[in-house]
Design a protein around this motif. Structure first.
Motif, short mmCIF file in Angstrom:
data_model
loop_
_atom_site.label_atom_id
_atom_site.label_comp_id
_atom_site.label_asym_id
_atom_site.label_seq_id
_atom_site.Cartn_x
_atom_site.Cartn_y
_atom_site.Cartn_z
N ASN A 1 -16.71 106.48 143.71
CA ASN A 1 -16.58 107.77 144.37
C ASN A 1 -17.10 108.83 143.44
N CYS B 1 -10.45 103.29 145.73
CA CYS B 1 -9.35 103.86 146.48
C CYS B 1 -8.74 102.79 147.37
N GLU C 1 -7.34 99.01 140.60
CA GLU C 1 -7.89 100.36 140.73
C GLU C 1 -7.63 101.19 139.49
N PHE D 1 -10.13 102.92 136.43
CA PHE D 1 -10.15 104.37 136.64
C PHE D 1 -10.70 105.08 135.40
N TYR E 1 0.06 109.45 141.59
CA TYR E 1 -1.33 109.01 141.56
C TYR E 1 -1.98 109.19 142.92
N ARG E 2 -1.24 108.89 144.02
CA ARG E 2 -1.79 109.09 145.35
C ARG E 2 -2.05 110.57 145.62
N ASN F 1 -5.21 111.58 143.86
CA ASN F 1 -6.39 111.13 144.60
C ASN F 1 -6.68 112.01 145.81
#
Length: 692
Positions: free
Chosen positions: A6, A24, A67, A71, A298-299, A302
């Protein structure tokens, strides 16, 4: 789960890079915020539902761990160090990298640095921040490698710890310092082509890309700190320096969070093999409680990145700024483990050569740092708790309480400020403690007087407002400059520059048709040049006093006096008075500015090695002639004659000699407003006294 790339705001200004690299996913644990909530949900399931949920949760957590392991965020700037345009057959081998082995010089440089430390104080609440740095330069020591930590801060002799200083104006501080430098170097060569990783000792270098002349690789921070330089060999064995490079810290997920994920996976795998519900619930109780809020955080992070990516209007440095703000807001998630290095060479790389520090020496000690002068009457301060900006005076007393989300001074006196978020300029009314908004879209340029100010409008034209409100000069000019008692204005008309001289109340004095100009505000004169490249002068009141007939015309004194050259004597100069009267014919080889009533000059012809002398304001040679002479300051000047450096006074008397062992040109610099001479490695003030 396979990873995907991304790119969040792949914005570019010059060589600015802003990248986000991660995959993601949407794990099934997304509705669970705490460990207790998770255990409660699990306990309520039937045995059949429990086994399905365990499998789903294991797969989801496994994907999420992949993930976060992959990162990376990096934000950085590339630095160009050459054009890289040479052809391969023109390549010449560069010199092998070598460290500085003048260890005594390094130790001396550190001693000089730490004896002359200064600091700037940034007023903030609950307590100020400080930047400490050496006041000077050293050939052997890099300022950036000097590590400094604060010990105690002093205000009028009273000591304070850093977290208790508030915004008290600090006048001195004690610090600890350290400086580490290599005493020997080791080379490590490898071919990066078609390799994923290379090991150096017990550390892995990950090859991100290796194509032709360009390389990108990641190194652990512990190894990066040892790398001193990079070079490369091409197919012919030619040693090459890189012509562009960047080194960017990779922000990764905090190792502690990665550890919690790994432990949770072990627990889930063990639980998924069990059949007894009570045993499963008991096993799941071993999952670290800290994991669940970190997954939620963390979500959320994002989601913020996704919103940033969708903002089509956000570009360049503003995108970088917002990215940094997002990272700062979730800083508990992150850690630094790697450095990404990007290199480009003039030719294809056969082998990369790393030079690493092998043996180091560390110099440590304590020192005193003094406050650097605070140059403005007013400035901003930050209330970190409120995350708002206000204004303080030069003693850091609050004038405007912190109320603006961003605020930056736009002039060097602290009377004008801009809020970028609101796109609003303010004028500080210090007497009444108010920020007065200026007309929207206007930007402060400079003050002409207490009442008159130059602004730029939204169309990038400049004009003048009186008391920040009344338009005195319309907004149709490219430049406005005050020279003496008049304004020099420039605007473009059909691609040509048009220049005017106007009074401060906008009355046209002269329209300079076909003339270019160079202003000297410090002397209050404007030098003009006509189509034949002949020079003349306009005085401080806008009157043409010297017609454009000279080849050279430069002001050298406030009177004013000017140095001129004409067609009568090529390459020779004379002195002209401000009314156009010639004070001397053009008989001098060179004339400097007047200082203390005298100017250094060079005669048209040397007299037995006597190359320089002094002129008074009547254009008459005074004092003696010298091999070399320098300008006066506060009644004293440096001269060199008969192989001796001396300080003379305005009568020509030699008041002090400056010894030397190795003859060389003196280095002349300024410390504040005072001249510093450096002769044979030693420094002296303007009257020849040694400076420690």
């Amino acid at each position: 789960m396979s990873k995907k790339l991304n790119a969040v705001k792949l914005s570019s200004l010059g060589s600015v890079l802003l990248l986000f690299i991660a995959s993601c996913s949407t794990p099934s644990l997304e509705d669970v915020k705490t460990k207790d909530e998770y255990i409660k949900r699990i306990s309520a399931l039937s045995e059949n539902e429990l086994q399905k949920t365990l499998k789903t949760d294991l797969d989801s957590l496994n994907s999420l761990k992949e993930e976060i392991d992959g990162f990376n965020i990096y934000i950085g700037f590339g630095m160009s160090m050459g054009n890289g345009s040479g052809k391969k057959d023109e390549l010449k081998s560069d010199s092998v990298f070598k460290i500085n082995t003048d260890f005594n010089g390094i130790r001396k440089g550190v001693a000089e640095y730490t004896q002359n430390l200064i600091f700037t104080q940034k007023p903030e609440l609950p307590y100020s921040s400080f930047e400490v740095y050496p006041n000077g330069e050293s050939a052997n020591v890099s300022k950036d490698d000097l590590s400094i930590s604060l010990k105690k801060l002093y205000v009028k002799g009273q000591a304070y710890p850093e977290d208790k200083i508030g915004m008290k104006r600090v006048d001195s501080m004690t610090v600890d310092f350290s400086y580490e430098y290599p005493k020997s170097v080791k080379t490590f060569k490898f071919n990066p082509k078609d390799k994923k990783a290379i090991r150096y000792q017990n550390k892995a270098i990950s090859i991100y890309s290796a194509e032709g002349e360009e390389l990108e690789f990641d190194v652990p921070l512990s190894l990066y700190s040892d790398i001193l330089a990079y070079q490369a060999l091409n197919a012919d064995g030619v040693l090459m320096n890189s012509n562009s490079s960047s080194a960017i810290p990779l922000t990764t997920i905090n190792p502690g969070i990665k550890k919690d994920f790994a432990e949770a996976l072990v627990v889930l795998k063990a639980a998924s093999k069990m059949t007894d519900k009570d045993a499963i619930v008991k096993e799941l109780g071993k999952i670290p409680a800290e994991l669940f809020p970190k997954i939620a955080q963390y979500r959320s992070f994002n989601a913020k990145l996704a919103a940033l990516d969708k903002n089509e209007h956000l570009k360049g440095f503003e995108a970088i700024k917002q990215m940094k703000e997002i990272i700062a807001g979730d800083k508990e998630l992150f850690g630094l483990e790697m450095q990404r290095i990007s290199l480009k060479f003039p030719d294809q790389v056969r082998e990369l050569v790393l030079y690493l520090a092998e043996d180091r020496e560390k110099i440590t000690g304590s020192a005193v740092a003094l406050a650097n002068a605070y140059s403005t009457s007013y400035g901003t301060y930050l209330d970190r708790k409120a995350d708002k900006y206000g204004i303080v005076d030069s003693n850091f007393n609050i004038v405007i309480p912190a109320s603006e989300p961003d605020l930056a001074a736009t002039d060097n006196t602290g009377h004008y400020y801009k809020s970028s978020k609101a796109d609003q300029v303010f004028h500080l009314d210090a007497k009444n403690r108010k920020l007065i908004p200026i007309k929207k879209g206007y930007s402060f340029i400079k003050d002409l007087s207490d009442k008159m100010t130059v602004f730029m409008d939204s169309n990038k034209y400049v004009g003048v407002l009186e008391n920040d409100e009344k338009e005195v000069i319309p907004f149709e000019y490219d430049e406005i400059e005050k020279v003496g008692n008049v304004l020099l204005l420039t605007k473009s008309k059909r691609g040509r520059k048009k220049r005017e001289i106007r009074s401060l109340d906008n009355k046209l004095i002269t329209e300079l048709k076909g003339l270019s100009t160079k202003s000297y505000p410090e002397y209050g004169v404007i030098i003009i040049e006509d189509e034949l490249e002949k020079l003349g002068m306009i005085d401080k009141n806008g009157k043409m006093v010297v017609k454009p007939i000279y080849n050279e015309l430069v002001p050298v004194d406030q009177q004013p006096l000017l140095v001129y050259a004409d067609d009568s004597q090529r390459y020779l100069s004379g002195i002209l008075k401000g009314d156009g009267t010639k004070l001397t014919p053009p008989i001098f080889g060179h004339i400097d500015d007047f200082k203390d009533g005298m100017a250094v000059y060079r005669p048209a012809q040397e007299e037995a090695g006597k190359s320089y002398g002094y002129l008074n304001k009547a254009g008459q040679p005074v004092l003696s002639k010298y091999t070399v002479a320098y300008g006066f300051e506060a009644g004293y000047a440096l001269v060199f004659d008969n192989d001796v450096f001396s300080i003379i006074d305005t009568s020509g008397k030699k008041v002090r000699q400056i010894p030397y062992k190795v003859l060389g040109d003196p280095t002349i610099s300024l410390s504040g407003k005072q001249t510093i001479y450096e002769i044979d490695g030693k420094k002296y003030n303007y009257i020849g006294q040694p400076i420690n």
